[in-house]
Design a protein around this motif. Structure first.
Motif, PDB file in Angstrom:
ATOM      1  N   GLN A   1       5.026  -0.610  -9.723  1.00  0.00           N
ATOM      2  CA  GLN A   1       3.865  -0.862  -9.393  1.00  0.00           C
ATOM      3  C   GLN A   1       3.217  -2.546  -9.921  1.00  0.00           C
ATOM      4  OE1 GLN A   1       1.752   1.141  -8.227  1.00  0.00           O
ATOM      5  NE2 GLN A   1       2.642   3.058  -8.578  1.00  0.00           N
ATOM      6  N   GLY A   2       3.926  -3.354 -10.626  1.00  0.00           N
ATOM      7  CA  GLY A   2       3.816  -4.453 -10.963  1.00  0.00           C
ATOM      8  C   GLY A   2       4.358  -5.348 -10.199  1.00  0.00           C
TER       9      GLY A   2
ATOM     10  N   PRO B   1       6.843  -9.358  -9.890  1.00  0.00           N
ATOM     11  CA  PRO B   1       8.096  -9.729 -10.265  1.00  0.00           C
ATOM     12  C   PRO B   1       8.081 -10.231 -11.926  1.00  0.00           C
ATOM     13  CG  PRO B   1       7.458 -11.370  -8.477  1.00  0.00           C
ATOM     14  CD  PRO B   1       6.396 -10.148  -8.538  1.00  0.00           C
ATOM     15  N   GLU B   2       6.834 -10.873 -12.010  1.00  0.00           N
ATOM     16  CA  GLU B   2       6.612 -11.289 -13.302  1.00  0.00           C
ATOM     17  C   GLU B   2       6.391 -10.140 -14.579  1.00  0.00           C
ATOM     18  OE1 GLU B   2       5.094 -12.368 -10.764  1.00  0.00           O
ATOM     19  OE2 GLU B   2       5.178 -14.681 -10.521  1.00  0.00           O
ATOM     20  N   ALA B   3       6.153  -8.963 -14.015  1.00  0.00           N
ATOM     21  CA  ALA B   3       6.094  -8.035 -14.843  1.00  0.00           C
ATOM     22  C   ALA B   3       7.473  -6.946 -14.882  1.00  0.00           C
ATOM     23  CB  ALA B   3       5.042  -6.951 -14.359  1.00  0.00           C
ATOM     24  N   GLY B   4       8.513  -7.686 -14.286  1.00  0.00           N
ATOM     25  CA  GLY B   4       9.773  -6.911 -14.269  1.00  0.00           C
ATOM     26  C   GLY B   4       9.772  -5.851 -13.315  1.00  0.00           C
ATOM     27  N   GLU B   5       8.957  -5.833 -12.327  1.00  0.00           N
ATOM     28  CA  GLU B   5       8.848  -4.496 -11.419  1.00  0.00           C
ATOM     29  C   GLU B   5       9.348  -4.847 -10.113  1.00  0.00           C
ATOM     30  OE1 GLU B   5       6.630  -1.397 -12.356  1.00  0.00           O
ATOM     31  OE2 GLU B   5       7.912  -2.039 -13.956  1.00  0.00           O
ATOM     32  N   LEU B   6      10.199  -5.743 -10.089  1.00  0.00           N
ATOM     33  CA  LEU B   6      10.846  -6.175  -8.960  1.00  0.00           C
ATOM     34  C   LEU B   6      12.193  -6.465  -9.014  1.00  0.00           C
ATOM     35  CD1 LEU B   6      10.302  -6.549  -5.710  1.00  0.00           C
ATOM     36  CD2 LEU B   6       9.984  -9.047  -6.141  1.00  0.00           C
TER      37      LEU B   6
ATOM     38  N   ASP C   1       0.618  -1.068   0.083  1.00  0.00           N
ATOM     39  CA  ASP C   1       0.091   0.077  -0.166  1.00  0.00           C
ATOM     40  C   ASP C   1       0.810   1.375   0.014  1.00  0.00           C
ATOM     41  OD1 ASP C   1      -2.347  -1.402   0.312  1.00  0.00           O
ATOM     42  OD2 ASP C   1      -2.074  -1.673   2.327  1.00  0.00           O
ATOM     43  N   LEU C   2       1.962   1.234  -0.286  1.00  0.00           N
ATOM     44  CA  LEU C   2       3.005   2.408  -0.148  1.00  0.00           C
ATOM     45  C   LEU C   2       3.086   2.804  -1.645  1.00  0.00           C
ATOM     46  CD1 LEU C   2       5.798   1.262   2.114  1.00  0.00           C
ATOM     47  CD2 LEU C   2       3.803   2.543   2.903  1.00  0.00           C
ATOM     48  N   PRO C   3       3.235   4.165  -1.629  1.00  0.00           N
ATOM     49  CA  PRO C   3       3.656   4.814  -2.993  1.00  0.00           C
ATOM     50  C   PRO C   3       4.914   4.108  -3.704  1.00  0.00           C
ATOM     51  CG  PRO C   3       3.338   6.586  -1.088  1.00  0.00           C
ATOM     52  CD  PRO C   3       3.356   5.355  -0.403  1.00  0.00           C
ATOM     53  N   LYS C   4       4.711   4.087  -5.084  1.00  0.00           N
ATOM     54  CA  LYS C   4       5.706   3.597  -5.830  1.00  0.00           C
ATOM     55  C   LYS C   4       6.067   4.198  -7.039  1.00  0.00           C
ATOM     56  CE  LYS C   4       4.380  -0.986  -4.132  1.00  0.00           C
ATOM     57  NZ  LYS C   4       3.146  -0.686  -3.447  1.00  0.00           N
TER      58      LYS C   4
END
Length: 368
Positions: free
Chosen positions: A177-178, A180-185, A156-159
């Motif tokens: 925002q996405g 790990p599968e979306a490359g967002e981690l 729930d934190l801003p990203k």
């Protein structure tokens, strides 16, 4: 599940323990957390293991003695938590970390010591352990492991958000925002953090670390030594990448750090820690809205001041968002233990360079 996570980091200062209610994907109640420091003799012997690990035989009597004392302290930590649990997440103590390097045909290797079977026997609980080996065997870096847990906590934190852990080695997680599968981690080790500074303070003052940053704040960074350290190829190398606690020892010696005064040496190491973090930010897909700092380094005012100067975004301890920076890694291994139990992946291409979402860990104990 009710889990107790245990973490003994590269700072070698003690074992952190934390109680967590989790299914491995979401986090419910967070129970008590504590740190049991290692006595000076055990800390000294664990530090010696790091130096000896490359040539150490698995049946070495000194290793066996250290493992027995280390495991006994972990048993004490579980008992001290005092809450009923179903499962323990036991990281053990890393004494050697040599993942596969780009362009090398040599297989990767990682070594965490600790007697999981004894821990299960003496606590009566099942134990998840050996979290890193499967990833390294598949060609991943085996580290960092906690990003998937940090992402759950930061739901729930801003990203985008950067979570910086400053233990003996620094590591950072960039959370978009996405998933790990979306490359967002994305996660990787930034470079040396408290490890070289602790060793420096111990040699210079006899203290286990630079208490309150006093040593570093009394000195000035040496520009020549710092420039030679900044030229290290690790800083420019793209992630995934990870470090052993002693990977920069040779570079520090060759840079001439040993010739500095106690104060200037400490100030130079602090400045280099901040430079490494700033260099890491160049590998993010986009700038974070803020940096949340966990690990022992957040308690060093000299390090926090250096980070604030080196980074353009706000730099704050994780406590500002309600996290417990002293318990965060132990809590993470409680969550990771549940993921092992459920067969969920621990690592991902963006966090360790694993070829895909990868399961890991092993289990021992009465519930099996």
């Amino acid at each position: 599940m009710r889990t107790i996570g245990l973490m003994s980091g590269t700072s070698l200062d003690g074992v952190d323990a934390a109680w967590v209610e989790t299914d491995g994907e979401s986090i419910g109640r967070l129970g008590p957390a504590l740190t049991l420091p290692y006595d000076p003799a055990l800390r000294r012997d664990l530090r010696s293991l790091l130096d000896r690990a490359p040539e150490l035989a698995p049946d070495d009597p000194f290793l066996a003695d250290c493992v027995a004392r280390l495991t006994a302290r972990h048993v004490e930590a579980v008992r001290a938590i005092g809450w009923q649990a179903d499962l323990i997440g036991f990281h053990g103590q890393t004494i050697l970390h040599r993942p596969a390097r780009p362009g090398s045909n040599a297989p990767g290797f990682t070594w965490q010591v600790g007697d999981a079977a004894r821990l299960a026997r003496e606590t009566g609980l099942s134990v998840a352990y050996d979290f890193r080996s499967a990833d390294v065997a598949a060609g991943g870096q085996g580290a960092p492991l906690v990003p998937i847990v940090q992402a759950a906590m930061a739901r729930d934190l801003p990203k985008p958000l950067a979570v910086l852990n400053l233990g003996g080695v620094g590591n950072v997680t960039w959370i978009g925002q996405g998933g790990p599968e979306a490359g967002e981690l994305i996660a990787f080790d930034t470079g040396p953090a408290n490890g070289p500074l602790d060793d420096w303070a111990r040699r210079a003052t006899g203290e286990a670390y630079d208490r309150d940053g006093r040593l570093a704040m009394a000195g000035q960074p040496d520009g020549g030594v710092l420039a030679r350290l900044i030229a290290h190829p690790y800083l420019a190398a793209p992630p995934p990448k990870s470090l052993d606690r002693l990977d920069f020892d040779r570079a520090l010696k060759e840079a001439g750090a040993a010739a500095l005064s106690p104060w200037d040496g400490a100030a130079t190491l602090v400045a280099f820690c901040a430079v490494c973090v700033a260099a890491a930010a160049r590998h993010f897909p986009s700038p974070p809205v803020q940096w949340l700092v966990t690990g022992g380094g957040r308690r060093n005012p000299a390090i926090m001041r250096a980070l604030a100067s080196a980074l353009t975004e706000p730099v704050r301890p994780v406590e500002v968002v309600g996290w417990n920076g002293d318990a965060l890694e132990a809590q993470a291994f409680g969550v990771l233990a549940a993921r092992v139990w459920r067969g969920l992946p621990l690592t991902f291409p963006g966090t360790t360079g694993a070829p895909g979402p990868l399961r890991g860990g092993r289990l021992v104990g009465p519930l099996l």
